[in-house]
Scaffold this motif. Sequence first.
Motif, PDB file in Angstrom:
ATOM      1  N   ASN A 137       0.809  -1.218   0.000  1.00  0.00           N
ATOM      2  CA  ASN A 137       0.000   0.000   0.000  1.00  0.00           C
ATOM      3  C   ASN A 137       0.841   1.267   0.000  1.00  0.00           C
ATOM      4  O   ASN A 137       0.314   2.359  -0.223  1.00  0.00           O
ATOM      5  CB  ASN A 137      -0.939  -0.002   1.203  1.00  0.00           C
ATOM      6  N   PHE A 138       2.138   1.125   0.259  1.00  0.00           N
ATOM      7  CA  PHE A 138       3.028   2.278   0.239  1.00  0.00           C
ATOM      8  C   PHE A 138       3.791   2.386  -1.079  1.00  0.00           C
ATOM      9  O   PHE A 138       4.671   3.241  -1.216  1.00  0.00           O
ATOM     10  CB  PHE A 138       4.010   2.203   1.409  1.00  0.00           C
ATOM     11  N   LEU A 139       3.475   1.509  -2.029  1.00  0.00           N
ATOM     12  CA  LEU A 139       4.127   1.534  -3.336  1.00  0.00           C
ATOM     13  C   LEU A 139       3.273   2.289  -4.341  1.00  0.00           C
ATOM     14  O   LEU A 139       2.046   2.195  -4.323  1.00  0.00           O
ATOM     15  CB  LEU A 139       4.366   0.110  -3.833  1.00  0.00           C
ATOM     16  N   SER A 140       3.912   3.027  -5.231  1.00  0.00           N
ATOM     17  CA  SER A 140       3.194   3.765  -6.257  1.00  0.00           C
ATOM     18  C   SER A 140       2.568   2.800  -7.256  1.00  0.00           C
ATOM     19  O   SER A 140       2.990   1.640  -7.382  1.00  0.00           O
ATOM     20  CB  SER A 140       4.138   4.736  -6.973  1.00  0.00           C
ATOM     21  N   ARG A 141       1.571   3.277  -7.987  1.00  0.00           N
ATOM     22  CA  ARG A 141       0.852   2.430  -8.929  1.00  0.00           C
ATOM     23  C   ARG A 141       1.776   1.882 -10.008  1.00  0.00           C
ATOM     24  O   ARG A 141       1.671   0.716 -10.400  1.00  0.00           O
ATOM     25  CB  ARG A 141      -0.296   3.239  -9.556  1.00  0.00           C
ATOM     26  N   ASP A 142       2.693   2.688 -10.539  1.00  0.00           N
ATOM     27  CA  ASP A 142       3.572   2.204 -11.597  1.00  0.00           C
ATOM     28  C   ASP A 142       4.490   1.100 -11.078  1.00  0.00           C
ATOM     29  O   ASP A 142       4.807   0.149 -11.802  1.00  0.00           O
ATOM     30  CB  ASP A 142       4.390   3.347 -12.206  1.00  0.00           C
ATOM     31  N   THR A 143       4.904   1.188  -9.796  1.00  0.00           N
ATOM     32  CA  THR A 143       5.718   0.127  -9.206  1.00  0.00           C
ATOM     33  C   THR A 143       4.899  -1.154  -9.061  1.00  0.00           C
ATOM     34  O   THR A 143       5.370  -2.251  -9.393  1.00  0.00           O
ATOM     35  CB  THR A 143       6.253   0.563  -7.831  1.00  0.00           C
ATOM     36  N   GLN A 144       3.669  -1.045  -8.591  1.00  0.00           N
ATOM     37  CA  GLN A 144       2.810  -2.216  -8.446  1.00  0.00           C
ATOM     38  C   GLN A 144       2.538  -2.887  -9.788  1.00  0.00           C
ATOM     39  O   GLN A 144       2.454  -4.111  -9.862  1.00  0.00           O
ATOM     40  CB  GLN A 144       1.493  -1.808  -7.788  1.00  0.00           C
ATOM     41  N   ASP A 145       2.404  -2.098 -10.836  1.00  0.00           N
ATOM     42  CA  ASP A 145       2.122  -2.654 -12.164  1.00  0.00           C
ATOM     43  C   ASP A 145       3.318  -3.399 -12.746  1.00  0.00           C
ATOM     44  O   ASP A 145       3.153  -4.321 -13.542  1.00  0.00           O
ATOM     45  CB  ASP A 145       1.702  -1.538 -13.129  1.00  0.00           C
ATOM     46  N   ARG A 146       4.536  -3.015 -12.344  1.00  0.00           N
ATOM     47  CA  ARG A 146       5.752  -3.614 -12.921  1.00  0.00           C
ATOM     48  C   ARG A 146       6.129  -4.943 -12.277  1.00  0.00           C
ATOM     49  O   ARG A 146       6.870  -5.730 -12.858  1.00  0.00           O
ATOM     50  CB  ARG A 146       6.934  -2.652 -12.793  1.00  0.00           C
ATOM     51  N   TYR A 147       5.622  -5.203 -11.062  1.00  0.00           N
ATOM     52  CA  TYR A 147       6.082  -6.369 -10.309  1.00  0.00           C
ATOM     53  C   TYR A 147       4.947  -7.308  -9.941  1.00  0.00           C
ATOM     54  O   TYR A 147       3.820  -6.876  -9.688  1.00  0.00           O
ATOM     55  CB  TYR A 147       6.770  -5.919  -9.009  1.00  0.00           C
ATOM     56  N   GLN A 148       5.286  -8.596  -9.907  1.00  0.00           N
ATOM     57  CA  GLN A 148       4.422  -9.591  -9.271  1.00  0.00           C
ATOM     58  C   GLN A 148       4.812  -9.590  -7.796  1.00  0.00           C
ATOM     59  O   GLN A 148       5.997  -9.575  -7.451  1.00  0.00           O
ATOM     60  CB  GLN A 148       4.653 -10.950  -9.937  1.00  0.00           C
TER      61      GLN A 148
END
Length: 271
Positions: A197-208
């Motif tokens: 929840n502390f990660l930006s959306r672009d970071t969440q989209d790049r990683y499993q």
Amino acid sequence: MVARHDKRLKLHGFNNLTKSLSFNIYDICYAPSEQHRGEYIEYIDEAYNAERLTQILTEVANIIGANILDISRQDYDPQGASVTMLISEEPIATEKIGYTEGPGPGPLPETVLAHLDKSHITVHTYPESHPAGGISTFRADIDVSTCGRISPLRALNFLIHSLESDIVIMDYRVRGFTRDIRGKKHFIDHKINSIQNFLSRDTQDRYQMVDVNVYQEYLFHTKMLIKEFDIDQYLFGMGKEDYSPKELKRIERLLQREMAEIFYGKNVGRI
């Protein structure tokens, strides 16, 4: 409407909670020859020297709301660097830092140690390779431990983006307790369900990502593995045009296996 600061815990004395963020970051590449592996080590040593490490830690201190008191840094021969930074909590900056879950702003080798007043930041890096497979790895171990109101989670996105990592393994823990004005103990002073929840959306989209959380112990664990990659970005010293399609497939399998073994923490054999 009640102002956010009016909802905060009214404490008796100093906030004694310790918030510790520890994570490993991995960068993987394919360097087939001894010359290429040597060049990779030189590149890592130059890209993450003491000057850049100081810049990164200075920004981390700004993001989490700490005040830098003193800096000492050193590059080593033939490779390596270290930085020591003395930091104190900055009351004005911490007033602006929220307690709700959400991403903070937002890219190390050799050794970095930053002391806050009763807190610290450390970074150690480990370039590694093996001649048999041609795979080289760069690992950074980062620990951000803060006492009081400032939180290391706000610097998470900045650090991940600073290193453009293939794999990130993180642990966050809140230790100790603090008392409110009525004497009641509080073992955490902010809400958190997941590091994600502390990660930006672009970071969440790049990683499993995978979570293993122990809520009753205030312990949160998240592992991240890059979803897609362009193999040309992983060929150190050579490009796609230097390999046949069959060789590229073999190299891609090697890279995927290396990432899977690091992510799962075990040897997985051929994939």
